[in-house]
Design an enzyme around this catalytic site. Structure first.
Site, PDB file in Angstrom:
ATOM      1  CG  HIS A 206      -0.233   0.318   2.494  1.00  0.00           C
ATOM      2  ND1 HIS A 206       0.516  -0.617   3.158  1.00  0.00           N
ATOM      3  CD2 HIS A 206      -0.147   1.455   3.216  1.00  0.00           C
ATOM      4  CE1 HIS A 206       1.033  -0.079   4.238  1.00  0.00           C
ATOM      5  NE2 HIS A 206       0.664   1.184   4.306  1.00  0.00           N
TER       6      HIS A 206
HETATM    7  C1  UD1 Z   1      -2.147   5.417   6.021  1.00  0.00           C
HETATM    8  C2  UD1 Z   1      -0.859   5.873   6.680  1.00  0.00           C
HETATM    9  C3  UD1 Z   1       0.205   4.803   6.547  1.00  0.00           C
HETATM   10  C4  UD1 Z   1      -0.306   3.462   7.027  1.00  0.00           C
HETATM   11  C5  UD1 Z   1      -1.587   3.139   6.314  1.00  0.00           C
HETATM   12  C6  UD1 Z   1      -2.179   1.843   6.755  1.00  0.00           C
HETATM   13  C7  UD1 Z   1      -0.402   8.288   6.611  1.00  0.00           C
HETATM   14  C8  UD1 Z   1       0.425   9.329   5.976  1.00  0.00           C
HETATM   15  N1  UD1 Z   1      -0.333   7.072   6.042  1.00  0.00           N
HETATM   16  O1  UD1 Z   1      -1.889   5.303   4.626  1.00  0.00           O
HETATM   17  O2  UD1 Z   1       1.328   5.159   7.320  1.00  0.00           O
HETATM   18  O3  UD1 Z   1       0.669   2.481   6.797  1.00  0.00           O
HETATM   19  O4  UD1 Z   1      -2.525   4.184   6.559  1.00  0.00           O
HETATM   20  O5  UD1 Z   1      -3.308   1.537   5.996  1.00  0.00           O
HETATM   21  O6  UD1 Z   1      -1.074   8.552   7.581  1.00  0.00           O
HETATM   22  N2  UD1 Z   1      -9.163   4.883   1.677  1.00  0.00           N
HETATM   23  C9  UD1 Z   1     -10.417   4.330   1.586  1.00  0.00           C
HETATM   24  N3  UD1 Z   1     -11.009   3.923   2.764  1.00  0.00           N
HETATM   25  C10 UD1 Z   1     -10.415   4.062   3.958  1.00  0.00           C
HETATM   26  C11 UD1 Z   1      -9.145   4.651   4.017  1.00  0.00           C
HETATM   27  C12 UD1 Z   1      -8.525   5.044   2.877  1.00  0.00           C
HETATM   28  O7  UD1 Z   1     -10.999   4.174   0.524  1.00  0.00           O
HETATM   29  O8  UD1 Z   1     -11.013   3.666   4.977  1.00  0.00           O
HETATM   30  C13 UD1 Z   1      -8.508   5.305   0.421  1.00  0.00           C
HETATM   31  C14 UD1 Z   1      -8.761   6.747   0.109  1.00  0.00           C
HETATM   32  O9  UD1 Z   1      -8.981   6.848  -1.241  1.00  0.00           O
HETATM   33  C15 UD1 Z   1      -7.452   7.430   0.428  1.00  0.00           C
HETATM   34  C16 UD1 Z   1      -6.429   6.343   0.261  1.00  0.00           C
HETATM   35  O10 UD1 Z   1      -7.103   5.125   0.561  1.00  0.00           O
HETATM   36  O11 UD1 Z   1      -7.210   8.504  -0.412  1.00  0.00           O
HETATM   37  C17 UD1 Z   1      -5.272   6.503   1.188  1.00  0.00           C
HETATM   38  O12 UD1 Z   1      -5.718   6.711   2.524  1.00  0.00           O
HETATM   39  P1  UD1 Z   1      -4.844   7.582   3.551  1.00  0.00           P
HETATM   40  O13 UD1 Z   1      -5.448   7.582   4.884  1.00  0.00           O
HETATM   41  O14 UD1 Z   1      -4.543   8.900   2.933  1.00  0.00           O
HETATM   42  O15 UD1 Z   1      -3.451   6.837   3.593  1.00  0.00           O
HETATM   43  P2  UD1 Z   1      -3.058   5.297   3.574  1.00  0.00           P
HETATM   44  O16 UD1 Z   1      -2.455   4.985   2.256  1.00  0.00           O
HETATM   45  O17 UD1 Z   1      -4.173   4.421   4.044  1.00  0.00           O
END
Ligand code: UD1
Length: 363
Positions: A206
């Site tokens: 991820h």
């Molecule tokens: C975040 C953390 C990362 C951790 C990871 C675990 C930061 C900078 N990054 O990354 O350190 O390893 O979580 O998962 O805080 N999304 C969904 N549903 C959700 C959550 C996210 O669809 O419940 C999608 C959204 O489109 C979002 C993307 O995933 O834009 C990324 O989510 P985000 O919280 O920005 O960062 P992660 O890649 O999950």
């Protein structure tokens, strides 16, 4: 006294659950509350963990959702400031290195509220990683720095953080692992996907640096297709990764021997890790969980903020070159495994140590 612990993203839940349980033993002295920022919001990225880990409904839900780093961090700050102004806690407890961690630390420090950072001192020395910035800033602002591996002690010393703020207490995530390991036999996941013990590869990806570019996600599928010729693969796909796979029309290009699933709950995932022949990942926490379990792990990154998993544990840092990763995986499948031990105080009692230190120092 009042303490507010922060959860936001998936890797936070298994770190706050043992703290919550431990604080409840001191309910005569501590009013412990949980604030969920809503950074992760999908049922399978968040709610399932509350159920699996027996976490109570959060006292505060900020509902910030996704966004660019600045937008997400800023939204958390705006909403969390309101909570702190109303609640006036004595301490804010943050875990890990996600955007929720840094955002809540900044807000608390500006209101002169003490901060405890659990998982302090980890450094990848790679500032392209958003988590590295989150770790550095959070540590600078924290009053109690709870460290999980000895590299953290060295890093904080080098950065001039006074010794009196730093405590080596072991790995809180292993508390949850130890607690729930006995329940993995209740999981149905092996039967559901017809997996045989020690005869499949578990894969997670991820990190933006591995999945965000079209060429990287294509190479990743090429790697998985190649490995699936030797073993069945199970690949619980993070929403970020799924978007990229779909955007590049790659889902149908994966071999049938690759089981791509939705994100998986805590107990089922533990079961998959424990029984895997090999784990290939770019996660932070999975490097530590496989080390505890003695399971072979290849970390597809150029660096790790968790060097103990490589120096002591079963983790190998294999970089991001596809042929190097394939070779390393094939060696493990051929039986050339890395023996490993467990770092000091990764024993299931970290929350006990943290809460006992806080009870003594905050009096
Ligand atoms: C975040 C953390 C990362 C951790 C990871 C675990 C930061 C900078 N990054 O990354 O350190 O390893 O979580 O998962 O805080 N999304 C969904 N549903 C959700 C959550 C996210 O669809 O419940 C999608 C959204 O489109 C979002 C993307 O995933 O834009 C990324 O989510 P985000 O919280 O920005 O960062 P992660 O890649 O999950």
């Amino acid at each position: 006294m009042k303490i507010i612990s922060i959860v936001g993203a998936r890797p936070n839940f298994m770190k706050v659950a043992p703290l919550n349980k431990e604080f409840s033993k001191y309910s005569h002295r501590v009013n412990h509350k949980i604030c969920h920022t809503g950074q992760h919001f999908d049922e399978k990225m968040s709610k399932v963990f509350f159920n699996d880990l027996n976490l109570p409904e959060p006292d505060f839900y900020l509902g910030v959702g996704s966004g660019s780093h600045a937008v997400q961090t800023a939204k958390i700050m705006i909403e969390f400031e309101k909570v702190l102004l109303d609640e006036k806690p004595d301490l804010v407890c943050v875990v890990g290195d996600v955007n929720s961690t840094i955002a809540c630390s900044i807000v608390a420090s500006k209101l002169n509220i003490k901060i405890a950072h659990v998982e302090a001192g980890l450094r990848s020395f790679d500032r392209c990683m958003p988590e590295e910035i989150n770790r550095m800033v959070t540590d600078t602002l924290s009053n109690f720095l709870f460290v999980s591996e000895t590299s953290g002690l060295e890093n904080l010393k080098r950065e001039g953080i006074p010794n009196s703020k730093v405590f080596y207490i072991g790995n809180i995530m292993i508390d949850s692992l130890v607690h729930y390991l006995g329940r993995v036999d209740q999981s149905n996941i092996m039967a559901e996907y017809q997996l045989k013990k020690h005869n499949y590869i578990l894969v997670t990806f991820h990190r933006p640096s591995n999945v965000d570019s079209d060429s990287d996600i294509q190479s990743l599928v090429e790697l998985l297709n190649s490995l699936s010729e030797r073993r069945k693969l199970i690949f619980p796909v993070h929403p970020r990764t799924m978007k990229k796979l779909q955007g590049n029309e790659l889902v149908d290009k994966m071999n049938p021997n690759i089981i791509a699933t939705n994100p998986i709950g805590y107990i089922d995932f533990l079961c998959l890790m424990k029984n895997a022949e090999l784990v290939i990942t770019d996660s932070g926490g999975i490097q530590e969980e496989t080390t505890y379990l003695g399971v072979q792990c290849l970390t597809v990154r150029e660096n790790t903020e968790r060097p103990a998993t490589v120096n002591i544990g079963t983790n190998q840092l294999v970089g991001i070159d596809i042929s190097t990763i394939k070779n390393a995986a094939n060696e493990v499948l051929d039986g050339k495994i890395k023996k490993g031990g467990v770092p000091k105080l990764w024993d299931g009692k970290t929350a006990e140590r943290i809460v006992s230190i806080l009870m003594e120092k905050l009096d």
